[in-house]
Each structure stands twice: as structure tokens, then as C-alpha cells.
Design an enzyme around this catalytic site. Structure first.
Site, short mmCIF file in Angstrom:
data_model
loop_
_atom_site.label_atom_id
_atom_site.label_comp_id
_atom_site.label_asym_id
_atom_site.label_seq_id
_atom_site.Cartn_x
_atom_site.Cartn_y
_atom_site.Cartn_z
N LYS A 159 -10.31 -4.09 -4.67
CA LYS A 159 -11.27 -3.15 -5.44
C LYS A 159 -10.33 -2.03 -6.14
O LYS A 159 -10.41 -1.22 -7.10
CB LYS A 159 -11.82 -1.83 -4.24
CG LYS A 159 -12.13 -2.74 -2.66
CD LYS A 159 -12.27 -1.97 -2.02
CE LYS A 159 -12.76 -2.29 -0.80
NZ LYS A 159 -12.20 -2.16 0.93
N LYS A 163 1.12 -0.95 0.05
CA LYS A 163 -0.31 0.15 0.32
C LYS A 163 1.18 1.37 -0.14
O LYS A 163 0.43 2.05 -0.33
CB LYS A 163 -1.00 0.07 0.75
CG LYS A 163 -1.52 -1.45 1.20
CD LYS A 163 -3.21 -1.11 2.08
CE LYS A 163 -4.28 -1.74 1.42
NZ LYS A 163 -5.28 -1.86 2.48
N LYS A 172 -5.60 -11.12 -6.65
CA LYS A 172 -6.45 -11.74 -6.35
C LYS A 172 -6.96 -10.08 -6.28
O LYS A 172 -7.14 -8.88 -7.17
CB LYS A 172 -6.04 -10.82 -4.57
CG LYS A 172 -6.47 -10.00 -4.18
CD LYS A 172 -6.50 -10.10 -2.14
CE LYS A 172 -6.76 -8.45 -2.00
NZ LYS A 172 -7.88 -8.15 -1.01
P1 ADP Z 1 -9.40 -4.74 -1.01
O1 ADP Z 1 -8.00 -5.78 -0.57
O2 ADP Z 1 -10.38 -5.44 -2.06
O3 ADP Z 1 -9.07 -3.68 -0.94
P2 ADP Z 1 -10.56 -5.34 1.86
O4 ADP Z 1 -9.36 -5.15 2.23
O5 ADP Z 1 -11.41 -4.37 2.24
O6 ADP Z 1 -10.46 -5.82 0.14
O7 ADP Z 1 -10.69 -6.75 2.66
C1 ADP Z 1 -11.94 -6.34 3.33
C2 ADP Z 1 -12.36 -8.28 3.84
O8 ADP Z 1 -12.66 -9.07 2.72
C3 ADP Z 1 -11.36 -9.03 4.07
O9 ADP Z 1 -11.58 -9.89 5.11
C4 ADP Z 1 -10.64 -9.09 3.35
O10 ADP Z 1 -9.32 -10.47 3.43
C5 ADP Z 1 -11.64 -10.01 2.38
N1 ADP Z 1 -11.00 -10.01 1.03
C6 ADP Z 1 -10.54 -9.08 0.33
N2 ADP Z 1 -10.11 -9.39 -1.93
C7 ADP Z 1 -10.57 -10.60 -1.30
C8 ADP Z 1 -10.77 -11.44 -2.04
N3 ADP Z 1 -9.65 -11.24 -3.66
N4 ADP Z 1 -10.95 -12.58 -1.71
C9 ADP Z 1 -11.34 -13.44 -0.60
N5 ADP Z 1 -11.56 -12.23 0.42
C10 ADP Z 1 -11.03 -11.02 -0.03
N1 TRP Z 2 -7.50 -5.18 7.33
C1 TRP Z 2 -8.63 -5.52 8.01
C2 TRP Z 2 -8.64 -5.73 6.23
O1 TRP Z 2 -8.61 -5.11 4.96
C3 TRP Z 2 -10.08 -4.55 7.91
C4 TRP Z 2 -9.52 -4.87 9.62
C5 TRP Z 2 -9.52 -4.22 10.46
C6 TRP Z 2 -9.89 -6.14 10.19
N2 TRP Z 2 -9.57 -4.86 11.22
C7 TRP Z 2 -10.17 -6.09 11.15
C8 TRP Z 2 -10.24 -7.61 9.66
C9 TRP Z 2 -10.09 -6.81 12.70
C10 TRP Z 2 -10.70 -8.36 11.33
C11 TRP Z 2 -10.24 -8.69 11.91
O2 TRP Z 2 -9.97 -6.19 5.60
#
Ligand code: ADP
Ligand code: TRP
Length: 344
Positions: free
Chosen positions: A209, A122, A206
Site C-alpha cells: 500500500k 517503517k 513486494k
Molecule cells: P502492506 O504491506 O501492503 O501494508 P499489511 O502489512 O497491512 O500490507 O498486510 C496485511 C496482510 O497481507 C499480512 O498478512 C501480510 O503478510 C499480507 N501481505 C501484504 N503484502 C503482501 C504481498 N505483497 N504479498 C502477499 N501477502 C501480502
Molecule cells: N502485523 C500484521 C500486518 O502488518 C497485522 C497483524 C496484527 C497480525 N496482529 C496480527 C497478523 C496477529 C496476524 C496475527 O499485516
């Protein structure tokens, strides 16, 4: 500090997870996270929050943040979370998360954070311009979990490293403050074919977003035609579907589509192969598109209904935050005593 062999935590089992309000949700979030939350709420006490404090580790428009928070809450409810069972709340409405995070900043070691791959991804090429919050992000995540003494954390596979850090922080706190078994060492729940949904354009990345191609993902807000078109255009190889999981594993794009099919229909990948082995994608893709539309259609419709009733969402979030604080406050009070703060 005294030396203690680790003593197991014997308190109640609790489920906790959260998603950041920083962009539209996609099928990976739905299968990797939301569906699991809804399934788990029937077992143990469950805490599901919207990670708005994590979201601001990168810039968020103040005028939009509250609406984005409501949108994630609407997605939780549409995916089947029941506010009578799970506490659903915004992270920033429970200040105990931030209070514990500071103490954990003093427990975690720089070397541990230096290993976090998500920060490397990131922060990109300009690490020195990232916020300090982005760097200590996993420490706040550990506080999110441990402020409820949560034992089970349903997440996608990409979060496993943050859960390992959470366990390290819990173990070091228990050891340093001579409080064996005070914090549990929480387990990530990452099982199932939806734990890592891949991009529809590239089977080695993967679904995310932040991918610039909208064709790489299915958004929770996509209509049926868009979903069908994205699946039709998904990258695949020309061979028909194989019979075994070993063969499937050598073909990432095929593996991904079969995985999505399995997750949505609550079957195993092998079961799906048994039905479709020998068939080409010309046959498989339309069946998959119908399945995605049939499963996601009602979810997106429900999500829109909730979004049209922000008053209802706000009342659910306020009630959830009050319930969450009832659990979090006594834990932070105990922590204050252990640390030796004045007045604790
Ligand atoms: P992104 O990676 O799209 O920004 P987030 O980090 O907000 O998504 O993830 C929110 C939740 O969705 C987390 O528990 C993450 O592990 C799960 N997640 C994100 N992308 C995937 C994916 N491609 N397959 C399965 N789980 C995912
Ligand atoms: N870091 C997680 C993600 O990107 C979001 C998150 C923040 C989270 N605090 C958490 C997930 C605590 C599980 C437990 O998706």
C-alpha cells in the site's frame, strides 16, 4: 523460575489473523491473507480481526478510523469469511489484547525487538520520532495471537519474523512462570504462490500500500479497465515464458505474473508454465488480465454492497467481539493468576 524442558501444548487448534485498517487493500493482501482466512475457517475455530490498535502506531485520522475498520471487515466478508463460522471483530473491542500485551512487554527483551526488520523499514531515518507503539508493535501482535492460544496464523511472508518473536515470547512466558505448555508456539501459514505478491513495476519489491506508484499494485477497489491497464503496463522482459521453474526463478517479473495467475486459478506455477511455455507476454498478459477481472470483479462488487450497509457490518463486528471475548477473558484470567496479580 524453574528449569523445564519445553512441554508441548495440547489444547485445541485455533486459527487467528488480522489486517490493519490503514489504507486500501491490494491483490497481495487478498492472496497472501484474505483468501487463506476464508479457506481455513472451515477447519478449526477461527478469529479474524481488524488491527485498529496496530494502525494507530502511525497517525490515523480519528474521523476516518471507524470507516476504515468497516472497510476491512467488508473485504473479509467479500472474500468469503462467514460470520457464522469465524469471529470477525475490531481488535480494540476486545480489551484483553491490550491487557496481555502489557504483560508481554515485560516478557519480551529489548534485544529481540531490536532485530525486527519491519520497525527498521517503517521508522525510516527518524527512529527517535517514531511512536513507542511502533516499536512494541510485534509484542501486541504476540498478544493478539496468544490471547486465543491460537496455533495457526495465516499471513504473508513478511510476517514470519513477527511469528518467530511470538514463539519466543510464548516459550519464555511458559518457562518463567513455570507453566509448561500453557501457550502454544504458533505456526505461520505462509505456503502457496500468493504468499509474496511482488510489485508490478519492480519484481524485487513486494506489492504494498505504501508504494508511491499506483501502477505497482492492483487495489481491491480498481475497476476492470484499470486492472487490465495495470497488467498490460506491468514490467516484463522480452523473452517468452520458460518451461521450467528453475528458469522462471531467474526472471522475477515473469515469476510474479505466473505466481498471480497460479494463485488466482488455484493451480501450481508449473501447471501454468506447462500451458503457456513458449508464449510471449503479448498473449499471456491479456489472459491474466481477464482472470484477475473475472476473479476480483465479484469480490469488489460484494465489498461495495457491504460498505453500503454499515449497520450490518457493525452488528457482525459486535457479535464477533462478544464471541472473541468469551475465549480471551478466561485466558487472561489464567495469566493473571500465573503472574501473581492481586485478586486473580
Ligand atoms: P502492506 O504491506 O501492503 O501494508 P499489511 O502489512 O497491512 O500490507 O498486510 C496485511 C496482510 O497481507 C499480512 O498478512 C501480510 O503478510 C499480507 N501481505 C501484504 N503484502 C503482501 C504481498 N505483497 N504479498 C502477499 N501477502 C501480502
Ligand atoms: N502485523 C500484521 C500486518 O502488518 C497485522 C497483524 C496484527 C497480525 N496482529 C496480527 C497478523 C496477529 C496476524 C496475527 O499485516
Amino acid at each position: 523460575m524453574t528449569d523445564h524442558a519445553p512441554v508441548a501444548y495440547t489444547g485445541p487448534q485455533r486459527v487467528l489473523s488480522g489486517v490493519q485498517p490503514s489504507g486500501a487493500l491490494h491483490l497481495g493482501n487478498y492472496l497472501g491473507a484474505l483468501v487463506k482466512f476464508a479457506r481455513l475457517q472451515h477447519g478449526q475455530p477461527t478469529f479474524i480481526f481488524v488491527a485498529d490498535m496496530h494502525a494507530i502506531t502511525v497517525w490515523q485520522e480519528p474521523a476516518k478510523l471507524a470507516a476504515q475498520t468497516r472497510e476491512i471487515a467488508a473485504a473479509y466478508l467479500a472474500a468469503g469469511l462467514d460470520p457464522a463460522k469465524a469471529a470477525i471483530f475490531p481488535q480494540s473491542a476486545v480489551p484483553e489484547h491490550a491487557e496481555l500485551a502489557w504483560i508481554f512487554n515485560c516478557v519480551a527483551r529489548l534485544g529481540w525487538l531490536d532485530r525486527m526488520t519491519q520497525f527498521k523499514e517503517k521508522s525510516g531515518k527518524h527512529k527517535e520520532r517514531s511512536s513507542v507503539g511502533l516499536y512494541t508493535y510485534p509484542v501486541l501482535q504476540a498478544a493478539d495471537i496468544l490471547v486465543y492460544k491460537a496455533t495457526h496464523v495465516p499471513v504473508g511472508e513478511d510476517q514470519k519474523q513477527h511469528l518467530e518473536l511470538t514463539r519466543d515470547i510464548a516459550a519464555k512466558f511458559n518457562h518463567d512462570y513455570d507453566a509448561p505448555g500453557f501457550f502454544p508456539l504458533p505456526d505461520p501459514l505462509v505456503q502457496g504462490p500468493g504468499a509474496r505478491v511482488m510489485s508490478l513495476r519492480d519484481g524485487s519489491a513486494k506489492m504494498s500500500k505504501s508504494d508511491e506508484s499506483d501502477y505497482s499494485r492492483i487495489n481491491l477497489t480498481d475497476d476492470s479497465d484499470t486492472i487490465a491497464q495495470k497488467i498490460r503496463k506491468a514490467r516484463t522482459d522480452p523473452a517468452p515464458l520458460p518451461e521450467t521453474l528453475e528458469e522462471l526463478a531467474t526472471r522475477p517479473e515473469a515469476d510474479n505474473l505466473v505466481g498471480i495467475f497460479a494463485a488466482l486459478s488455484e493451480r501450481t506455477k508449473l501447471d501454468v508454465l506447462t500451458e503457456y511455455a513458449g508464449q510471449g507476454f503479448g498473449t499471456f498478459k491479456p489472459v491474466l488480465a481477464d482472470l484477475v477481472v473475472a476473479t476480483m470483479g465479484p469480490v469488489t462488487a460484494k465489498m461495495r454492497d457491504y460498505m453500503n450497509d454499515p449497520g450490518e457490518i457493525d452488528s457482525i463486528l459486535a457479535t464477533g467481539a462478544a464471541r472473541a471475548r468469551q475465549v480471551a477473558r478466561p485466558v487472561v484470567d489464567e495469566v493473571r493468576k500465573l503472574v501473581g496479580f492481586w485478586g486473580a
